[in-house]
Design a protein around this motif. Sequence first.
Motif, mmCIF file in Angstrom:
data_model
loop_
_atom_site.group_PDB
_atom_site.id
_atom_site.type_symbol
_atom_site.label_atom_id
_atom_site.label_comp_id
_atom_site.label_asym_id
_atom_site.label_seq_id
_atom_site.Cartn_x
_atom_site.Cartn_y
_atom_site.Cartn_z
ATOM 1 N N LEU A 97 0.778 -1.069 -0.060
ATOM 2 C CA LEU A 97 -0.065 0.125 -0.030
ATOM 3 C C LEU A 97 0.809 1.359 0.007
ATOM 4 O O LEU A 97 0.484 2.372 -0.487
ATOM 5 C CB LEU A 97 -1.100 -0.168 1.238
ATOM 6 C CG LEU A 97 -2.020 -1.090 1.252
ATOM 7 C CD1 LEU A 97 -2.680 -0.850 2.768
ATOM 8 C CD2 LEU A 97 -2.900 -0.937 0.245
ATOM 9 N N LEU A 98 2.216 1.202 0.590
ATOM 10 C CA LEU A 98 2.946 2.291 0.456
ATOM 11 C C LEU A 98 3.265 2.904 -0.751
ATOM 12 O O LEU A 98 3.848 2.263 -1.432
ATOM 13 C CB LEU A 98 4.183 2.162 1.470
ATOM 14 C CG LEU A 98 3.952 1.737 3.151
ATOM 15 C CD1 LEU A 98 5.246 1.513 3.570
ATOM 16 C CD2 LEU A 98 3.316 2.916 3.603
ATOM 17 N N GLU A 99 2.940 4.237 -1.143
ATOM 18 C CA GLU A 99 3.398 4.872 -2.103
ATOM 19 C C GLU A 99 4.890 5.428 -2.210
ATOM 20 O O GLU A 99 5.486 5.269 -3.035
ATOM 21 C CB GLU A 99 2.629 6.247 -2.353
ATOM 22 C CG GLU A 99 1.205 5.827 -2.504
ATOM 23 C CD GLU A 99 -0.074 6.550 -1.697
ATOM 24 O OE1 GLU A 99 0.197 7.652 -1.454
ATOM 25 O OE2 GLU A 99 -1.368 6.224 -1.971
ATOM 26 N N TYR A 131 1.122 6.854 2.828
ATOM 27 C CA TYR A 131 -0.126 6.221 2.148
ATOM 28 C C TYR A 131 -1.370 7.166 2.019
ATOM 29 O O TYR A 131 -1.527 7.686 3.251
ATOM 30 C CB TYR A 131 -0.559 4.825 2.771
ATOM 31 C CG TYR A 131 -1.838 4.122 2.123
ATOM 32 C CD1 TYR A 131 -1.911 3.839 0.828
ATOM 33 C CD2 TYR A 131 -3.016 4.116 2.842
ATOM 34 C CE1 TYR A 131 -3.113 3.320 0.316
ATOM 35 C CE2 TYR A 131 -4.356 3.856 2.258
ATOM 36 C CZ TYR A 131 -4.093 3.177 1.135
ATOM 37 O OH TYR A 131 -5.518 2.668 0.559
#
Length: 168
Positions: A97-99, A131
């Motif tokens: 999920l981490l951008e 995120y």
Amino acid sequence: MILTPHPDSDPKALSCAVITVSDTRTVETDRSGALMRRLLSEAGHQIVFYQVLRDEPQMIQAQLMDWGKNSQLQVILLNGGTGIAPRDRTYDAIVPLLEKTLPGFGELFRLLSFQEIGSRAMASRAIAGIYQNKLIFSVPGSTNAVQLAMERLILPELNHLESVISQS
């Protein structure tokens, strides 16, 4: 020698959410989540959400995605599930999920942990990143680990990091 960051010129109260990831803890027995919430409150931040979740990646991701839609929420902190045991799956749930990631957070956390507990610190998969324009921090579930992460890394930099991502 402990170095302290330059003070933020305009510290502000941030809206925070706390998740304790555990297959055994409850709201009543969650000392690490209580410590995390207390330290945030004492630093002037607001706890707007709190949840104890089983270490099930789909549940963790669903909660993060739900809170990711909340434009008022600025920080999500998780404790628990960051080791290498078969049921430790918080890291695995968060990473996709981490951008953006903050590799230095995990590196510094493990270094500070090494100074306290020795080589077992290498088993920690503490991680931080962004995120949905929110800061995400995930640390081990022990109260010592939470205290270390909060006092030495997260709280000293929280306002600065939030101000950097809110400029976008």
